[in-house]
Design a protein around this motif. Structure first.
Motif, PDB file in Angstrom:
ATOM      1  N   HIS A 132      18.630  15.304  66.274  1.00 26.28           N
ATOM      2  CA  HIS A 132      17.666  14.855  65.275  1.00 26.28           C
ATOM      3  C   HIS A 132      18.038  13.502  64.681  1.00 26.28           C
ATOM      4  CE1 HIS A 132      20.814  16.975  63.098  1.00 26.28           C
ATOM      5  NE2 HIS A 132      20.532  16.188  62.086  1.00 26.28           N
ATOM      6  N   LEU A 133      19.296  13.076  64.876  1.00 27.78           N
ATOM      7  CA  LEU A 133      19.699  11.755  64.377  1.00 27.78           C
ATOM      8  C   LEU A 133      19.187  10.655  65.294  1.00 27.78           C
ATOM      9  CD1 LEU A 133      23.344  12.600  63.428  1.00 27.78           C
ATOM     10  CD2 LEU A 133      21.435  12.271  61.890  1.00 27.78           C
ATOM     11  N   VAL A 134      19.038  10.998  66.576  1.00 29.09           N
ATOM     12  CA  VAL A 134      18.579  10.008  67.539  1.00 29.09           C
ATOM     13  C   VAL A 134      17.053   9.950  67.554  1.00 29.09           C
ATOM     14  CG1 VAL A 134      18.758   9.247  69.928  1.00 29.09           C
ATOM     15  CG2 VAL A 134      20.620  10.538  68.900  1.00 29.09           C
ATOM     16  N   LYS A 135      16.439  11.152  67.609  1.00 29.84           N
ATOM     17  CA  LYS A 135      14.973  11.249  67.608  1.00 29.84           C
ATOM     18  C   LYS A 135      14.532  12.122  66.436  1.00 29.84           C
ATOM     19  CE  LYS A 135      12.767   9.407  71.193  1.00 29.84           C
ATOM     20  NZ  LYS A 135      11.951   8.243  70.979  1.00 29.84           N
ATOM     21  N   ALA A 136      13.470  11.721  65.790  1.00 28.50           N
ATOM     22  CA  ALA A 136      12.965  12.532  64.680  1.00 28.50           C
ATOM     23  C   ALA A 136      12.433  13.857  65.226  1.00 28.50           C
ATOM     24  CB  ALA A 136      11.853  11.792  63.950  1.00 28.50           C
ATOM     25  N   PRO A 137      12.579  14.930  64.463  1.00 26.44           N
ATOM     26  CA  PRO A 137      12.111  16.247  64.949  1.00 26.44           C
ATOM     27  C   PRO A 137      10.625  16.253  65.298  1.00 26.44           C
ATOM     28  CG  PRO A 137      13.473  16.487  63.002  1.00 26.44           C
ATOM     29  CD  PRO A 137      13.313  15.018  63.203  1.00 26.44           C
ATOM     30  N   LEU A 138       9.820  15.470  64.559  1.00 27.70           N
ATOM     31  CA  LEU A 138       8.375  15.433  64.829  1.00 27.70           C
ATOM     32  C   LEU A 138       8.085  14.859  66.213  1.00 27.70           C
ATOM     33  CD1 LEU A 138       6.488  14.484  61.554  1.00 27.70           C
ATOM     34  CD2 LEU A 138       5.965  16.331  63.161  1.00 27.70           C
ATOM     35  N   ALA A 139       8.814  13.782  66.556  1.00 28.91           N
ATOM     36  CA  ALA A 139       8.623  13.135  67.847  1.00 28.91           C
ATOM     37  C   ALA A 139       8.966  14.086  68.977  1.00 28.91           C
ATOM     38  CB  ALA A 139       9.488  11.889  67.941  1.00 28.91           C
ATOM     39  N   LEU A 140       9.982  14.904  68.743  1.00 28.41           N
ATOM     40  CA  LEU A 140      10.408  15.861  69.773  1.00 28.41           C
ATOM     41  C   LEU A 140       9.302  16.892  70.025  1.00 28.41           C
ATOM     42  CD1 LEU A 140      14.142  16.512  68.873  1.00 28.41           C
ATOM     43  CD2 LEU A 140      13.222  15.278  70.824  1.00 28.41           C
ATOM     44  N   GLN A 141       8.644  17.283  68.933  1.00 31.97           N
ATOM     45  CA  GLN A 141       7.583  18.284  69.085  1.00 31.97           C
ATOM     46  C   GLN A 141       6.415  17.720  69.887  1.00 31.97           C
ATOM     47  OE1 GLN A 141       6.518  19.751  65.238  1.00 31.97           O
ATOM     48  NE2 GLN A 141       8.420  20.953  65.052  1.00 31.97           N
ATOM     49  N   GLU A 142       6.121  16.424  69.653  1.00 28.17           N
ATOM     50  CA  GLU A 142       5.008  15.799  70.358  1.00 28.17           C
ATOM     51  C   GLU A 142       5.312  15.613  71.842  1.00 28.17           C
ATOM     52  OE1 GLU A 142       4.202  12.280  68.209  1.00 28.17           O
ATOM     53  OE2 GLU A 142       3.415  13.366  66.462  1.00 28.17           O
ATOM     54  N   ASP A 143       6.533  15.164  72.112  1.00 26.98           N
ATOM     55  CA  ASP A 143       6.902  14.882  73.503  1.00 26.98           C
ATOM     56  C   ASP A 143       8.008  15.841  73.953  1.00 26.98           C
ATOM     57  OD1 ASP A 143       7.227  13.846  75.928  1.00 26.98           O
ATOM     58  OD2 ASP A 143       7.996  11.890  75.282  1.00 26.98           O
TER      59      ASP A 143
END
Lengths: 166, 170
Positions: A132-143
């Motif tokens: 989550h420090l590298v990618k925001a959790p929201l972005a992970l959910q989208e992609d």
């Protein structure tokens, strides 16, 4: 002529090197260089200083018991010079040295056996816990391609779990 | 200490990576400071050892009766005497009914010196204290026993009698 061992780091002291300190009870402390002498004056324990032979032996970093160490032992009986014996000894030194180096390498290999797997496990854990420090959790959910694929594990007894919930 | 801190923080795991990095930097800086402190204190503690010169107090390590002598002249060397050299000294403290009395002027051979001295092979030797064996003008020891270790360099200086009397030769 004798090649003594340094009191602090146990390395060989060649003639003309180092300093020796004679305590009043006639115990002789030999040091290979000023580094070891200074550490002695600071009252450091060689068993607790990382770079000494004593530390490495104590903590299982180096080989401790080996038949090749028997050749390098303090002998108090003088040996009468014999040309043949001297020649044979010089030949044997090379052979014994090679055997010792090989055994030390194998000892090191044995010591480092499971290290890579442990390191890999730790890296995987780190990645999973702090992604989550590298990618925001929201972005992970989208992609979903950014997350690691979930490993499916077969559960053998699904009924037992249901009973627990009830 | 630093290792302990880092392990503690890594086990918590929930802390941010940035936080972690800050911690490491902090630990490193503290470790550096402690080492520097240790060095300075050791330098402060260690005494610089020099030649045996006028007014140096020396212990007498034979049974001549003197306990402490004070150097009043070294017979060799401009800077002072070293291990194996002969000095002139005055007796500062003596046992009663000894061979020498307090206030006498005596000759002595320095058998132990805290200042290091080079050996013939290039290495160095040093002792715990400054000690002397009293001799007469001809170089024969006054006492009949010598205590503690003495260096083998005395052989070169022709003090064989002291070497034979000595307990240990270093």
């Amino acid at each position: 002529m004798r090649l003594e061992k340094c009191w602090f780091c146990s390395s060989t002291i060649y003639p003309g090197h180092g300093i020796q300190f004679v305590r009043n009870d006639a115990k002789i402390f030999r040091f290979c260089r000023s580094k070891c002498h200074k550490n002695f004056k600071m009252k450091r324990n060689p068993r607790k200083v990382r770079w000494t032979k004593a530390y490495r032996r104590l903590h299982g970093k180096d080989m401790t018991q080996d038949s090749t160490f028997e050749f390098e032992r303090r002998r108090n009986r003088p040996e009468r010079y014999d040309r043949n014996v001297a020649q044979e000894t010089l030949k044997a030194i090379k052979k014994i040295d090679k055997i010792r180096v090989d055994r030390e390498a194998s000892h090191h290999a044995m010591r480092m056996k499971g290290k890579k797997a442990i390191e890999r496990q730790a890296a995987a854990k780190e990645l999973e816990q702090s992604i989550h420090l590298v990618k925001a959790p929201l972005a992970l959910q989208e992609d979903p391609s950014l997350t690691r694929p979930k490993i499916k594990v077969k559960v053998s007894q699904p009924q037992a779990e249901e009973q627990m919930e009830e | 200490m630093a290792a302990y801190f880092t392990s503690k923080w890594s086990t918590i795991g929930s802390s941010l990576l940035g936080n972690l990095r800050n911690n490491i930097v902090f630990c490193a800086s503290t470790a550096h400071e402690t080492t520097r402190l240790g060095n300075s204190s050791s330098l402060f503690l260690q005494q610089l050892r020099t030649f045996i010169q006028m007014r140096t107090k020396l212990k007498v390590v034979d049974n001549s009766g003197a306990k402490w002598v004070r150097c009043i002249q070294s017979l060799k060397g401009r800077k002072g005497a070293r291990l194996g050299d002969t000095i002139i000294a005055s007796v500062k403290e003596a046992q009663p009914r000894g061979k020498v009395k307090k206030g006498e002027v005596v000759y002595g051979v320095v058998v132990r010196a805290a200042m290091q001295r080079g050996r013939c092979d290039g290495s160095e030797v040093k002792f715990d204290d400054n000690a002397v064996v009293l001799v007469n003008k001809q170089g024969e020891p006054i006492g009949t026993r010598v205590f503690g270790p003495v260096p083998h360099e005395l052989r070169k200086k022709k003090h064989l009698k002291i070497l034979t009397l000595a307990e240990h030769i270093a």
